[in-house]
Enzyme design. Structure first.
Site, PDB file in Angstrom:
ATOM      1  N   SER A   1      36.587 -31.536 -11.746  1.00 15.63           N
ATOM      2  CA  SER A   1      35.793 -31.656 -12.973  1.00 15.63           C
ATOM      3  C   SER A   1      35.659 -32.757 -13.439  1.00 15.63           C
ATOM      4  CB  SER A   1      36.733 -30.471 -14.015  1.00 15.63           C
ATOM      5  OG  SER A   1      36.097 -30.239 -15.043  1.00 15.63           O
TER       6      SER A   1
ATOM      7  N   ASP B   1      27.058 -43.214  -8.069  1.00 13.57           N
ATOM      8  CA  ASP B   1      25.464 -43.164  -7.981  1.00 13.57           C
ATOM      9  C   ASP B   1      24.963 -44.260  -9.136  1.00 13.57           C
ATOM     10  OD1 ASP B   1      25.974 -40.883  -6.903  1.00 13.57           O
ATOM     11  OD2 ASP B   1      25.008 -39.416  -8.465  1.00 13.57           O
TER      12      ASP B   1
ATOM     13  N   LYS C   1      34.607 -28.919  -8.601  1.00 14.06           N
ATOM     14  CA  LYS C   1      34.441 -27.704  -9.452  1.00 14.06           C
ATOM     15  C   LYS C   1      33.157 -28.471 -10.433  1.00 14.06           C
ATOM     16  CE  LYS C   1      36.158 -25.489 -13.639  1.00 14.06           C
ATOM     17  NZ  LYS C   1      35.341 -26.138 -14.350  1.00 14.06           N
TER      18      LYS C   1
END
Length: 433
Positions: free
Chosen positions: A331, A342, A357
């Protein structure tokens, strides 16, 4: 019986309190043993609402909401059948029947994170909001339809008993978990300090078909968020255990300590961190990224996307960073790891595949003593990757075996230290030139 609106009428006097309702956006496994950072995620003010006394099933008159094209006739037919024919109907309470029906409706979504909190569960959550509770200290989720230990809390009874991230719970107190929901499992695992919990688990990493019996002694669980250790070579090891209300404050203190110690590189340890509050994940990710950078993308049921951007100060934008993850990283942990992966080519992720998740839950009070928790969105990494069910893959896969655990070795941290040490040397060379 003529059912017309959704009220329960009795002749008994009702105590009333009124409530101001609100909602909170969270990213955690709500049906968890310690509820991780969600303990802190209720963003509403408790005030007043109607609180009903227990209503005997025989005396309850339940009436359906008026509406178009919705036929609740079958529901009420079964309600009346139970009321008229069930052998122990005198022991039934109308409120319990309604709560059970709501749970059934939400479970029909097939989403293990969409559920209803009855007064008992809501009271337990309120206790945990205060930062401590009694239990075993482990996050529980559903993985491939199996009750799974997502992450044992550091120094918790669960960790001390030998439970590890990824353990499949096949029995609780001798009862098979095959038909249990997460909530069912959590209820059975809860208990008072000093009592024993008997689990039978299956550990995939052990490469054996044998199960293990583990006994956990329940205790008082106290929740910390951030722990900082200073290593040789100007390296800080910052372990983030959860993403709660206190995490930002504790991490800000870590920032002060890191500056005082003239740290040159940092290990951000997200192993066994099951998640928490969305905003906390955004704020902490911002510490390592530049201004106006996308941290996470939220996608709702209509495929509308909302970007969450960096905020606040950015003290570690140029510092060498290695992130540690494992299958207990879920999460909000995956949001931070995905955001840095990224947006920064110089950040390395080391460890094992994360839990996976990628959904957002909203906690909505339905009365002063109950609440519904609904999955309202999916989240994607800045590059648009949906990690639900498959997680984040490390740049370098380094396993942490049972043998490592038993011999107090940590090859994942060792590798992180090697990478950061090399990065510090390269950065110092560049500065000299």
């Amino acid at each position: 019986m003529d059912h017309k609106n959704a009220t329960i009428n009795t002749d008994t006097t009702q105590n009333s309190i009124k409530s101001k309702k609100g909602t909170s956006r969270v990213l955690v496994f709500f049906s968890a043993l310690f509820f991780s950072a969600l303990f802190f995620a209720i963003g509403f003010n408790m005030g007043k609402d109607q609180v009903k006394k227990d209503v005997p099933f025989d005396l309850a008159i339940v009436e359906n909401k008026e509406g178009e094209n919705v036929d609740f006739g079958l529901f009420w037919d079964v309600w009346d059948l139970v009321k008229e024919k069930y052998v122990d109907h005198d022991n039934l309470k109308a409120e319990d029947m309604i709560h059970g029906a709501i749970n059934g409706m939400l479970s029909a979504t097939g989403d293990p994170y969409t559920n209803f909190l009855d007064p008992e569960q809501f009271a337990e959550l309120s206790e945990e909001l205060r930062g401590s509770f009694e239990g075993i200290g482990a996050e529980v989720g559903m993985k491939d339809g199996i009750v799974t230990i997502v992450a044992p809390l550091e120094d918790s009874p669960a960790e001390k008993a030998g439970l590890r991230a990824g353990d499949k719970v096949v029995e609780i107190e001798g009862e098979s978990t095959s038909d249990m929901t997460i909530d069912d499992a959590v209820k059975r695992m809860r208990g008072e300090k000093g009592t024993e919990l008997h689990l039978r688990i299956f550990r995939l990493k052990d490469e054996t078909t044998d199960t293990q019996d583990i006994t956990v002694i329940r205790d008082v669980i106290r929740l910390d968020s951030v722990k900082t250790e200073f290593l040789d070579g100007g390296i800080a090891h910052v372990k983030i255990m959860q993403f709660g209300d206190n995490t930002i404050r504790e991490f800000n203190q870590a920032v002060v300590d890191i500056r005082k110690n003239q740290v040159k590189g940092m290990i951000v340890d997200l192993r066994n961190n099951p998640g928490g509050i969305l905003n906390t994940a955004v704020v902490l990710s911002s510490k390592f990224l530049s201004n106006d950078v996308v941290v996470v993308i939220e996608e709702d049921a209509k495929d509308h996307r909302k970007n969450h951007y960096t905020t606040g100060k950015h003290p570690f934008v140029h510092m060498p960073i290695v992130i540690l993850i494992n299958e207990g990283s879920a999460s909000a942990s995956e949001i931070l790891a995905g955001a840095l992966r990224d947006n920064r080519e110089d950040v390395k992720i080391v460890g094992e595949q994360s839990f996976g998740k990628g959904s957002v839950q909203e906690l909505i009070p339905t009365s002063a003593t109950t609440a519904a928790k609904i999955t309202v969105a999916k989240w994607l990494t800045p590059n648009g990757e949906q990690i639900n069910d498959h997680g984040i893959t490390p740049d370098e896969v380094v396993e942490y075996t049972s043998e490592d655990y038993e011999n107090d070795r940590d090859p994942q941290r060792d590798r992180a230290i090697e990478i950061i040490t090399e990065s510090i040397k390269e950065k110092e060379k560049e500065m000299d030139n």
